[in-house]
Design a protein around this motif. Structure first.
Motif, short mmCIF file in Angstrom:
data_model
loop_
_atom_site.label_atom_id
_atom_site.label_comp_id
_atom_site.label_asym_id
_atom_site.label_seq_id
_atom_site.Cartn_x
_atom_site.Cartn_y
_atom_site.Cartn_z
N VAL A 1 0.76 -1.20 0.17
CA VAL A 1 0.21 -0.05 -0.07
C VAL A 1 0.96 1.26 -0.11
N VAL A 2 0.59 2.29 -0.94
CA VAL A 2 1.41 3.30 -0.67
C VAL A 2 0.30 4.47 -0.40
N ALA A 3 0.62 5.09 0.83
CA ALA A 3 -0.36 6.13 1.61
C ALA A 3 0.41 7.40 0.89
N GLY A 4 -0.30 8.40 0.24
CA GLY A 4 0.39 9.44 -0.20
C GLY A 4 -0.51 10.71 0.11
N GLY A 5 0.14 11.77 0.87
CA GLY A 5 -0.66 12.86 1.27
C GLY A 5 0.39 13.98 1.27
N THR A 6 0.53 14.73 2.30
CA THR A 6 1.54 15.78 2.37
C THR A 6 2.90 14.96 2.47
N ALA B 1 3.01 21.27 0.29
CA ALA B 1 2.05 20.39 -0.41
C ALA B 1 0.75 21.22 -0.61
N SER B 2 0.63 22.19 -0.22
CA SER B 2 -0.67 22.97 -0.74
C SER B 2 -0.48 23.68 -2.22
N PHE B 3 0.82 23.71 -2.60
CA PHE B 3 0.85 24.01 -3.98
C PHE B 3 0.81 22.82 -4.89
N ALA B 4 0.83 21.45 -4.32
CA ALA B 4 0.83 20.23 -5.46
C ALA B 4 -0.31 20.49 -6.27
N PRO B 5 -1.81 20.89 -5.71
CA PRO B 5 -2.68 20.76 -6.77
C PRO B 5 -2.64 21.68 -7.92
N GLU B 6 -1.92 22.83 -7.57
CA GLU B 6 -1.50 23.80 -8.73
C GLU B 6 -0.75 23.24 -9.65
N VAL B 7 0.09 22.60 -9.28
CA VAL B 7 0.99 21.59 -10.31
C VAL B 7 0.20 20.60 -11.18
N HIS C 1 10.05 15.36 4.66
CA HIS C 1 10.27 16.25 3.48
C HIS C 1 11.73 16.48 3.16
N LEU C 2 12.59 16.44 4.31
CA LEU C 2 13.96 16.75 4.03
C LEU C 2 14.80 15.55 3.57
N LEU C 3 14.46 14.44 3.89
CA LEU C 3 15.17 13.26 3.70
C LEU C 3 14.46 12.30 2.60
N GLY C 4 13.14 12.41 2.05
CA GLY C 4 12.40 11.72 1.61
C GLY C 4 11.20 12.22 1.36
N ASP C 5 10.17 11.26 1.51
CA ASP C 5 8.59 11.52 1.02
C ASP C 5 8.84 11.82 -0.51
N CYS C 6 9.63 11.09 -1.14
CA CYS C 6 9.76 11.47 -2.71
C CYS C 6 8.34 11.24 -3.36
N GLY C 7 7.99 12.15 -4.26
CA GLY C 7 6.63 12.13 -4.82
C GLY C 7 5.48 12.42 -4.10
N SER C 8 5.54 12.83 -2.97
CA SER C 8 4.55 13.23 -2.08
C SER C 8 4.18 14.51 -2.62
N GLY C 9 3.03 15.16 -1.80
CA GLY C 9 2.50 16.57 -2.11
C GLY C 9 3.43 17.46 -1.62
N ALA C 10 4.24 17.22 -0.61
CA ALA C 10 5.33 18.20 -0.40
C ALA C 10 6.25 18.21 -1.34
N TRP C 11 6.72 17.28 -1.99
CA TRP C 11 7.72 17.04 -2.85
C TRP C 11 7.25 17.64 -4.23
N ILE C 12 6.17 17.33 -4.52
CA ILE C 12 5.32 17.93 -5.68
C ILE C 12 5.23 19.46 -5.66
N GLY C 13 4.78 19.91 -4.36
CA GLY C 13 4.73 21.16 -4.42
C GLY C 13 6.15 22.09 -4.21
N ARG C 14 7.12 21.54 -3.64
CA ARG C 14 8.34 22.25 -3.60
C ARG C 14 8.92 22.23 -4.92
#
Length: 334
Positions: A134-139, A221-227, A159-172
């Motif tokens: 299971v992949v749990a994806g959010g922030t 992560a709040s910027f991910a929907p804009e992407v 978000h500093l060491l991983g969470d690659c592909g997450s909402g925070a990663w996409i937003g950044r």
């Protein structure tokens, strides 16, 4: 697998499932034999974290009265098992593991208890007790898999060491592309720059506004929907989501057991972004995990907590114990 008995784990018994996360608590009362939810309550107050980790006292202050109210219409039916899934259980759950078994036994006479990381209850809710991932994806983003002998975790490192592909990663990544466009550097996106300035104001002031905040992952992560909004027309945004899909697929591949019959489920708000993310993600999953089948999640983490509690009560739990991810207490504990 053992069959449910007509004794203490039979139809007269109840189970409690709890899902504790950053947005609060959800509590469900269910029939022990079937796992059918009888009633549920929710609190928007997250359980506090203190020097000892997640506060057992604050948890009990919220859960005990809620369960008492839920169980009142079913007077006389014993609570046979409980399962708690909590964000941070793996690293901050020492106080819960020390305090909850005794407190819940005293309050409810509960004989069996499971304390699980929220990724485990997400797994149980999405896939039940079959091998897969299971992949749990959010922030953030974490992948968890099992062959029913052991758990495999991939990412979920923040978000500093991983969470690659997450909402925070996409937003950044989207905000970086906006800053590149602002500077006139290669890799910039005028569309993402316009979206960033509409959301945050002039981007030159964004570092000063963002860096001091303690909720930086959520802001990113709040910027991910804009992407996602820009991706159909903007190649830079589309490339960000393609890279995010590859990262998520790599985590799923690392967590998923080898061999035929494995299934993969995607759960969490990140995947509500839809086709701009899901199309490249599904392509990457097909390439990296040709032996696994992608399925829709059957339920959410609260459903997973109820399923764990019901399996404990009926002696049918197949998911493996793990010191950090899934600890069992009382009858049946190893």
């Amino acid at each position: 697998m053992n069959e449910p008995s007509n004794g203490p784990a039979g139809p007269a018994g109840l189970v409690v499932g709890v899902d504790s996360g950053g947005s609060g608590l959800r509590i469900a009362l269910a029939d022990a034999a079937t796992g059918a939810v009888l009633d549920a309550r929710a609190s928007r107050e997250p359980v506090r974290t203190g020097p000892g980790g997640i506060s057992a006292a604050h948890f009990l202050e919220q859960v005990l009265p809620a369960v008492r109210a839920l169980a009142e219409p079913f007077g006389g039916r014993p609570v046979l098992a409980a399962a708690v899934g909590a964000a941070g259980m793996a690293t901050l759950g020492d106080e819960l593991r020390a305090g909850l078994p005794g407190a819940l036994a005293e309050a409810w006479g509960v004989r069996r208890l499971a304390l699980a990381a929220d990724a485990v209850t997400a797994y149980a809710g999405a896939l039940g007790q079959r091998p897969g991932a299971v992949v749990a994806g959010g922030t953030g983003m974490i992948a968890l898999g099992t062959d029913l002998a052991a758990w495999r975790r991939a990412d979920g490192w923040g978000h500093l060491l991983g969470d690659c592909g997450s909402g925070a990663w996409i937003g950044r990544a989207g905000l970086e592309a906006a800053m590149r466009a602002h500077d006139g550097r290669r890799g910039g996106s005028a569309a993402l720059l316009a979206r960033a300035e509409k959301l945050f104001g002039p981007v030159a002031g964004l570092p000063a506004a963002l860096y001091p905040r303690t909720d930086r992952p959520a802001v990113l992560a709040s910027f991910a929907p804009e992407v996602g909004h820009c991706a159909p027309e903007d190649p830079v945004a589309a490339d960000i989501l393609a890279r995010a899909g590859a990262h998520i697929a790599e985590a799923a591949g690392a967590a998923c057991p080898a061999g035929p019959g494995a299934v993969v489920a995607l759960t969490g708000g990140l995947f509500r972004m839809g086709d701009p993310l899901l199309v490249p993600l599904r392509a990457a999953l097909g390439e990296l995990l040709p032996h696994a089948r992608t399925v829709e999640p059957a339920g959410d983490p609260l459903a997973g907590a109820v399923a764990l509690a019901s399996a404990l009560a009926t002696g049918t739990l197949r998911l493996p114990e793990d010191p950090a991810l899934l600890r069992l207490f009382g009858e049946g504990a190893s």
